[in-house]
Write a protein that holds these residues in place. Structure first.
Motif, PDB file in Angstrom:
ATOM      1  N   GLU A 237      -7.395   2.721  -8.036  1.00 25.56           N
ATOM      2  CA  GLU A 237      -8.419   3.518  -8.261  1.00 25.56           C
ATOM      3  C   GLU A 237      -8.159   4.708  -7.107  1.00 25.56           C
ATOM      4  N   LYS A 238      -6.999   4.609  -6.228  1.00 21.97           N
ATOM      5  CA  LYS A 238      -6.691   5.573  -5.354  1.00 21.97           C
ATOM      6  C   LYS A 238      -7.780   5.603  -4.088  1.00 21.97           C
ATOM      7  N   TYR A 239      -8.346   4.496  -3.722  1.00 20.71           N
ATOM      8  CA  TYR A 239      -9.271   4.527  -2.597  1.00 20.71           C
ATOM      9  C   TYR A 239      -8.264   5.097  -1.197  1.00 20.71           C
ATOM     10  N   ARG A 240      -9.032   5.584  -0.234  1.00 15.39           N
ATOM     11  CA  ARG A 240      -7.997   5.851   0.850  1.00 15.39           C
ATOM     12  C   ARG A 240      -8.381   4.739   1.778  1.00 15.39           C
ATOM     13  N   PHE A 241      -7.468   4.374   2.597  1.00 15.24           N
ATOM     14  CA  PHE A 241      -7.197   3.053   3.294  1.00 15.24           C
ATOM     15  C   PHE A 241      -7.467   3.539   4.887  1.00 15.24           C
ATOM     16  N   TYR A 242      -7.804   2.393   5.742  1.00 19.99           N
ATOM     17  CA  TYR A 242      -7.909   2.336   7.123  1.00 19.99           C
ATOM     18  C   TYR A 242      -8.792   3.024   7.689  1.00 19.99           C
TER      19      TYR A 242
ATOM     20  N   LEU B 136     -10.453 -11.119  -2.925  1.00 18.38           N
ATOM     21  CA  LEU B 136     -10.301  -9.883  -1.913  1.00 18.38           C
ATOM     22  C   LEU B 136      -9.005  -9.005  -2.286  1.00 18.38           C
ATOM     23  N   LEU B 137      -8.018 -10.023  -2.530  1.00 15.38           N
ATOM     24  CA  LEU B 137      -6.713  -9.133  -2.809  1.00 15.38           C
ATOM     25  C   LEU B 137      -6.621  -8.592  -4.289  1.00 15.38           C
ATOM     26  N   SER B 138      -7.472  -9.147  -5.135  1.00 17.49           N
ATOM     27  CA  SER B 138      -7.708  -8.499  -6.300  1.00 17.49           C
ATOM     28  C   SER B 138      -8.275  -7.207  -6.263  1.00 17.49           C
ATOM     29  N   ILE B 139      -9.329  -7.183  -5.382  1.00 11.95           N
ATOM     30  CA  ILE B 139     -10.443  -6.154  -5.422  1.00 11.95           C
ATOM     31  C   ILE B 139      -9.383  -4.942  -4.603  1.00 11.95           C
ATOM     32  N   TYR B 140      -8.588  -5.462  -3.767  1.00  9.86           N
ATOM     33  CA  TYR B 140      -7.830  -4.293  -2.952  1.00  9.86           C
ATOM     34  C   TYR B 140      -6.835  -3.516  -3.863  1.00  9.86           C
ATOM     35  N   GLN B 141      -6.009  -4.637  -4.708  1.00  7.77           N
ATOM     36  CA  GLN B 141      -5.221  -3.923  -5.834  1.00  7.77           C
ATOM     37  C   GLN B 141      -6.027  -2.724  -6.697  1.00  7.77           C
ATOM     38  N   ARG B 142      -7.102  -3.180  -7.012  1.00  5.37           N
ATOM     39  CA  ARG B 142      -7.981  -2.281  -7.991  1.00  5.37           C
ATOM     40  C   ARG B 142      -8.301  -1.083  -7.097  1.00  5.37           C
ATOM     41  N   ALA B 143      -8.438  -1.176  -5.840  1.00  5.67           N
ATOM     42  CA  ALA B 143      -8.859  -0.071  -4.996  1.00  5.67           C
ATOM     43  C   ALA B 143      -7.597   0.813  -4.805  1.00  5.67           C
TER      44      ALA B 143
ATOM     45  N   LEU C 124       0.661  -1.238   0.139  1.00  2.00           N
ATOM     46  CA  LEU C 124       0.067  -0.085   0.110  1.00  2.00           C
ATOM     47  C   LEU C 124       0.861   1.285   0.026  1.00  2.00           C
ATOM     48  N   PRO C 125       0.567   2.079  -1.123  1.00  2.00           N
ATOM     49  CA  PRO C 125       1.609   3.601  -0.961  1.00  2.00           C
ATOM     50  C   PRO C 125       1.109   4.233   0.301  1.00  2.00           C
ATOM     51  N   GLN C 126       2.139   4.701   0.695  1.00  2.00           N
ATOM     52  CA  GLN C 126       1.827   5.553   2.156  1.00  2.00           C
ATOM     53  C   GLN C 126       0.963   6.614   1.908  1.00  2.00           C
ATOM     54  N   GLU C 127       0.644   7.119   0.757  1.00  3.71           N
ATOM     55  CA  GLU C 127      -0.155   8.335   0.611  1.00  3.71           C
ATOM     56  C   GLU C 127      -1.513   7.904   0.610  1.00  3.71           C
ATOM     57  N   LEU C 128      -1.843   6.445   0.539  1.00  5.12           N
ATOM     58  CA  LEU C 128      -3.382   6.130   0.544  1.00  5.12           C
ATOM     59  C   LEU C 128      -3.655   6.096   2.002  1.00  5.12           C
ATOM     60  N   ILE C 129      -2.772   6.115   2.853  1.00  8.26           N
ATOM     61  CA  ILE C 129      -3.298   5.825   4.266  1.00  8.26           C
ATOM     62  C   ILE C 129      -3.985   7.202   4.840  1.00  8.26           C
ATOM     63  N   ALA C 130      -5.293   7.243   4.942  1.00  9.78           N
ATOM     64  CA  ALA C 130      -6.027   8.459   5.185  1.00  9.78           C
ATOM     65  C   ALA C 130      -5.635   8.850   6.532  1.00  9.78           C
TER      66      ALA C 130
ATOM     67  N   GLY D 224     -24.253 -10.456   4.765  1.00 11.31           N
ATOM     68  CA  GLY D 224     -23.440  -9.334   3.747  1.00 11.31           C
ATOM     69  C   GLY D 224     -22.507  -8.382   4.761  1.00 11.31           C
ATOM     70  N   LEU D 225     -21.750  -7.449   4.374  1.00 11.73           N
ATOM     71  CA  LEU D 225     -20.741  -6.807   5.115  1.00 11.73           C
ATOM     72  C   LEU D 225     -20.179  -5.632   4.524  1.00 11.73           C
ATOM     73  N   ILE D 226     -20.602  -4.289   5.472  1.00 13.02           N
ATOM     74  CA  ILE D 226     -20.054  -2.993   5.315  1.00 13.02           C
ATOM     75  C   ILE D 226     -18.459  -2.909   6.168  1.00 13.02           C
ATOM     76  N   THR D 227     -17.569  -2.593   5.301  1.00 11.36           N
ATOM     77  CA  THR D 227     -16.255  -2.469   6.057  1.00 11.36           C
ATOM     78  C   THR D 227     -15.368  -1.475   5.420  1.00 11.36           C
ATOM     79  N   ASN D 228     -14.380  -1.088   6.042  1.00  9.91           N
ATOM     80  CA  ASN D 228     -13.294  -0.305   5.568  1.00  9.91           C
ATOM     81  C   ASN D 228     -12.048  -1.403   5.185  1.00  9.91           C
ATOM     82  N   PHE D 229     -11.182  -0.434   4.581  1.00  9.08           N
ATOM     83  CA  PHE D 229      -9.927  -1.437   4.114  1.00  9.08           C
ATOM     84  C   PHE D 229      -8.923  -1.738   5.181  1.00  9.08           C
TER      85      PHE D 229
END
Length: 353
Positions: free
Chosen positions: A336-341, A326-333, A14-20, A301-306
């Protein structure tokens, strides 16, 4: 060895800049990655959640409240000390992580005070906790003074260790429905909800229920053994009451879907079922470890953060949709520069029915 049982199989970069570092404003303007039941994903905004649910669905939320668990005080020598309250053992007695910890032997005293408000606490080390390396401390408060009132004046809401440059207010690390004090970390999937979202859920005839799970230090403890079957899961205190059990049973009896808001709710509901081998109320501790191969008994079902790489929370989500997907979806996220954690964006794993 089965890849699903290897710790290294749950790693990603995970690139550091994507840790919100800060939450978005308003809360429900965060992004929402929707995982479709069979394959594919959609990109939405969290405020669109009511449109993704069906009348008769049940959302289960964790109503725990984060306490101002980080305290700064002084030893009798004048040396500065940082204390993180982890778990209340009984009134005025807490398991705590102390920095610097090695210098604290039995009987050592720490004083916390705020001259401006006159707030004062004294803690005495009465035991050591081998499992965490922490200390058991007993607090002394003045006459006719509530410990919780003093803690509100002296303590600080503890942000997660990866949130290092935040301008967030303590209230932004608290769900708007938080009620029961006891957590040292927020159930972060719930941070996205607003009154507007709840009003629209009600209009859609989506029901709401609550459990309590006081998020503890174990949430941030990494899995450290390559064979995850050798991992010793931390215990967390949960309460699932009769009202919530009744709502779940009613929902399932008419074909509705039970959707967990956060991994803490999954652990509480599935842990409750595991304790009784049935849907019954439960108040106590759970150390249920959910990883791929687990068959879910309660949630659909589940609503969750990364979640963090190599974490038990990542394994739990992998149990619901499969580790590779799951890991494939994380890679896509990440692409797409989703914000993590904790202060990041959300994911909705839609039920299969």
């Amino acid at each position: 060895m089965d890849p699903n049982l290897k710790l290294s199989s749950y790693d990603y970069f995970l690139p550091q800049e994507l840790i919100a570092q800060n939450p978005v404003i308003p809360r429900d303007s965060s992004r929402l990655l929707v995982v479709k039941p069979e394959e594919g994903i959609d990109h939405k905004i969290f405020s669109s959640l009511p449109d993704l649910l069906l009348p008769g669905d049940l959302l289960v939320l964790n109503n725990t409240r984060v306490i101002p668990a980080r305290l700064y005080g002084k030893k009798s020598t004048g040396a500065m000390v940082e204390v993180l309250l982890v778990e209340e053992k009984y009134p005025l007695c807490w398991l705590a992580l102390v920095k610097p910890g090695k210098r604290f032997s039995m009987g050592a005293e720490i004083v916390f005070e705020d001259e401006a408000t006159g707030a004062y606490l004294k803690a005495t080390v009465v035991d050591k906790d081998e499992a965490t390396g922490g200390r058991i401390v007993e607090f002394t408060v003045g006459n006719r003074v509530s410990f919780w009132d003093v803690l509100d004046k002296l303590g600080n809401i503890p942000f997660p260790p990866y949130v290092t440059q935040s301008e967030a207010l303590p209230s932004q690390y608290q769900t708007i429905y938080a009620q029961k004090q006891g957590a040292i970390a927020a159930p972060t999937a719930g941070l996205h909800f607003t009154e507007d979202v709840f009003n629209r859920l009600a209009e859609k005839q989506v029901a709401i229920a609550h459990i309590t799970l006081h998020v503890g230090i174990g949430t941030f403890r990494p899995v450290e053994v390559e064979d995850i079957l050798n991992h010793e899961m931390h215990q967390e205190w949960i309460e699932v009451n009769q009202e919530t059990i009744d709502k779940i049973k009613e929902t399932k009896s008419r074909g509705g879907r039970v959707i967990s808001v956060g991994t803490t709710v999954v652990r509480a509901l599935e842990g409750t079922f595991a304790h009784h081998n049935a849907l019954m109320p439960y108040r106590g501790k759970t150390n249920l470890f959910i990883y791929p191969g687990y068959e879910f008994k309660v949630i659909d079902g589940l609503i969750t953060n990364f979640h963090l790489p190599k974490s038990s929370l990542l394994m739990l989500v992998g149990a619901l949709i499969g580790r590779e997907r799951l890991l494939s979806i994380y890679q896509r996220a990440i692409e797409e520069k989703y914000r993590f954690y904790s202060f990041g964006d959300a994911m909705f794993i839609a039920p299969k029915r």
